[in-house]
Design a protein around this motif. Structure first.
Motif, PDB file in Angstrom:
ATOM      1  N   GLY A  16       2.789 -20.854  -1.437  1.00 38.46           N
ATOM      2  CA  GLY A  16       2.777 -20.706  -2.889  1.00 38.46           C
ATOM      3  C   GLY A  16       1.864 -19.615  -3.400  1.00 38.46           C
ATOM      4  N   ALA A  17       1.115 -18.959  -2.498  1.00 35.54           N
ATOM      5  CA  ALA A  17       0.225 -17.880  -2.928  1.00 35.54           C
ATOM      6  C   ALA A  17       1.056 -16.681  -3.389  1.00 35.54           C
ATOM      7  N   THR A  18       0.525 -15.932  -4.348  1.00 38.06           N
ATOM      8  CA  THR A  18       1.186 -14.717  -4.818  1.00 38.06           C
ATOM      9  C   THR A  18       0.963 -13.619  -3.780  1.00 38.06           C
ATOM     10  N   LEU A  19       2.052 -12.959  -3.388  1.00 37.76           N
ATOM     11  CA  LEU A  19       1.984 -11.956  -2.324  1.00 37.76           C
ATOM     12  C   LEU A  19       0.973 -10.855  -2.619  1.00 37.76           C
ATOM     13  N   ARG A  20       0.919 -10.362  -3.834  1.00 42.41           N
ATOM     14  CA  ARG A  20      -0.038  -9.303  -4.193  1.00 42.41           C
ATOM     15  C   ARG A  20      -1.471  -9.766  -3.927  1.00 42.41           C
ATOM     16  N   ASP A  21      -1.791 -10.995  -4.303  1.00 44.61           N
ATOM     17  CA  ASP A  21      -3.136 -11.527  -4.087  1.00 44.61           C
ATOM     18  C   ASP A  21      -3.441 -11.668  -2.603  1.00 44.61           C
ATOM     19  N   VAL A  22      -2.470 -12.135  -1.847  1.00 45.25           N
ATOM     20  CA  VAL A  22      -2.643 -12.296  -0.396  1.00 45.25           C
ATOM     21  C   VAL A  22      -2.986 -10.958   0.241  1.00 45.25           C
ATOM     22  N   LEU A  23      -2.222  -9.922  -0.110  1.00 43.60           N
ATOM     23  CA  LEU A  23      -2.463  -8.596   0.463  1.00 43.60           C
ATOM     24  C   LEU A  23      -3.816  -8.041   0.040  1.00 43.60           C
ATOM     25  N   ASN A  24      -4.134  -8.120  -1.243  1.00 42.47           N
ATOM     26  CA  ASN A  24      -5.417  -7.604  -1.729  1.00 42.47           C
ATOM     27  C   ASN A  24      -6.602  -8.320  -1.086  1.00 42.47           C
ATOM     28  N   GLU A  25      -6.517  -9.636  -0.954  1.00 37.99           N
ATOM     29  CA  GLU A  25      -7.616 -10.404  -0.351  1.00 37.99           C
ATOM     30  C   GLU A  25      -7.813 -10.061   1.117  1.00 37.99           C
ATOM     31  N   ALA A  26      -6.765  -9.551   1.772  1.00 41.17           N
ATOM     32  CA  ALA A  26      -6.854  -9.155   3.179  1.00 41.17           C
ATOM     33  C   ALA A  26      -7.249  -7.690   3.335  1.00 41.17           C
ATOM     34  N   GLY A  27      -7.569  -7.030   2.215  1.00 39.92           N
ATOM     35  CA  GLY A  27      -7.964  -5.625   2.275  1.00 39.92           C
ATOM     36  C   GLY A  27      -6.778  -4.679   2.368  1.00 39.92           C
ATOM     37  N   GLN A  28      -5.600  -5.174   2.074  1.00 38.68           N
ATOM     38  CA  GLN A  28      -4.383  -4.364   2.066  1.00 38.68           C
ATOM     39  C   GLN A  28      -3.979  -4.136   0.617  1.00 38.68           C
ATOM     40  N   SER A  29      -3.117  -3.165   0.395  1.00 35.75           N
ATOM     41  CA  SER A  29      -2.657  -2.900  -0.959  1.00 35.75           C
ATOM     42  C   SER A  29      -1.141  -2.795  -0.974  1.00 35.75           C
ATOM     43  N   PRO A  30      -0.488  -3.430  -1.941  1.00 36.65           N
ATOM     44  CA  PRO A  30       0.953  -3.278  -2.064  1.00 36.65           C
ATOM     45  C   PRO A  30       1.336  -1.996  -2.808  1.00 36.65           C
ATOM     46  N   HIS A  31       0.358  -1.110  -3.023  1.00 38.92           N
ATOM     47  CA  HIS A  31       0.566   0.123  -3.778  1.00 38.92           C
ATOM     48  C   HIS A  31       0.417   1.331  -2.865  1.00 38.92           C
ATOM     49  N   ASN A  32       0.914   2.466  -3.322  1.00 43.69           N
ATOM     50  CA  ASN A  32       0.777   3.743  -2.617  1.00 43.69           C
ATOM     51  C   ASN A  32      -0.082   4.696  -3.427  1.00 43.69           C
ATOM     52  N   GLY A  33      -0.887   5.488  -2.729  1.00 41.87           N
ATOM     53  CA  GLY A  33      -1.637   6.570  -3.362  1.00 41.87           C
ATOM     54  C   GLY A  33      -2.381   6.154  -4.613  1.00 41.87           C
ATOM     55  N   ARG A  34      -2.175   6.919  -5.688  1.00 45.17           N
ATOM     56  CA  ARG A  34      -2.895   6.673  -6.943  1.00 45.17           C
ATOM     57  C   ARG A  34      -2.510   5.353  -7.609  1.00 45.17           C
ATOM     58  N   ALA A  35      -1.376   4.785  -7.205  1.00 45.05           N
ATOM     59  CA  ALA A  35      -0.957   3.497  -7.779  1.00 45.05           C
ATOM     60  C   ALA A  35      -1.914   2.376  -7.383  1.00 45.05           C
ATOM     61  N   THR A  36      -2.766   2.633  -6.388  1.00 47.71           N
ATOM     62  CA  THR A  36      -3.758   1.614  -6.024  1.00 47.71           C
ATOM     63  C   THR A  36      -4.730   1.369  -7.169  1.00 47.71           C
ATOM     64  N   THR A  37      -4.956   2.384  -7.987  1.00 47.49           N
ATOM     65  CA  THR A  37      -5.853   2.216  -9.137  1.00 47.49           C
ATOM     66  C   THR A  37      -5.112   2.229 -10.469  1.00 47.49           C
TER      67      THR A  37
END
Length: 114
Positions: A16-37
């Motif tokens: 039930g965790a939100t995928l974006r949160d899972v990735l961010n908490e693991a030090g990963q980003s679902p974004h590319n390049g400048r989209a990370t910020t």
């Protein structure tokens, strides 16, 4: 506990965790390049966290469906917004090139800087 495979890393997460949160908490980003910020921070309005998902997740939300009909996305690309998806089982997640991750005709990328 479900696992998410992303960019060579296997991440455990609660069902039930939100995928974006899972990735961010693991030090990963679902974004590319400048989209990370430069992104909507999980509100489902920018579309920069679009990923390809293999595995069991929740059905698309109305917000997600609406955003994925706006260019550069197209509903036929098969992408999902990581910020709107809840994990319901083991997943394999791929991120494609482009600011929005929209270049599904290319090889998936291994780094958010590509």
């Amino acid at each position: 506990m479900p696992t998410v495979e992303f960019r060579g890393q296997t991440i455990e997460c609660p069902d039930g965790a939100t995928l974006r949160d899972v990735l961010n908490e693991a030090g990963q980003s679902p974004h590319n390049g400048r989209a990370t910020t430069i992104n909507c921070r999980g509100h489902g309005s920018c579309g920069t966290c679009a990923v390809e998902i293999e595995g069991r997740v929740t059905e698309p939300t109305a917000r997600e469906k609406a955003r994925l009909t706006v260019p550069p996305h197209a509903r036929t690309d098969g992408l999902r917004l990581a910020c709107q998806v809840q994990v319901r089982g083991d997943l394999v997640v791929q991120k494609y090139p482009g600011f929005w991750g929209q270049h599904t005709d290319s090889q998936p990328i291994d780094s958010p800087d590509e």
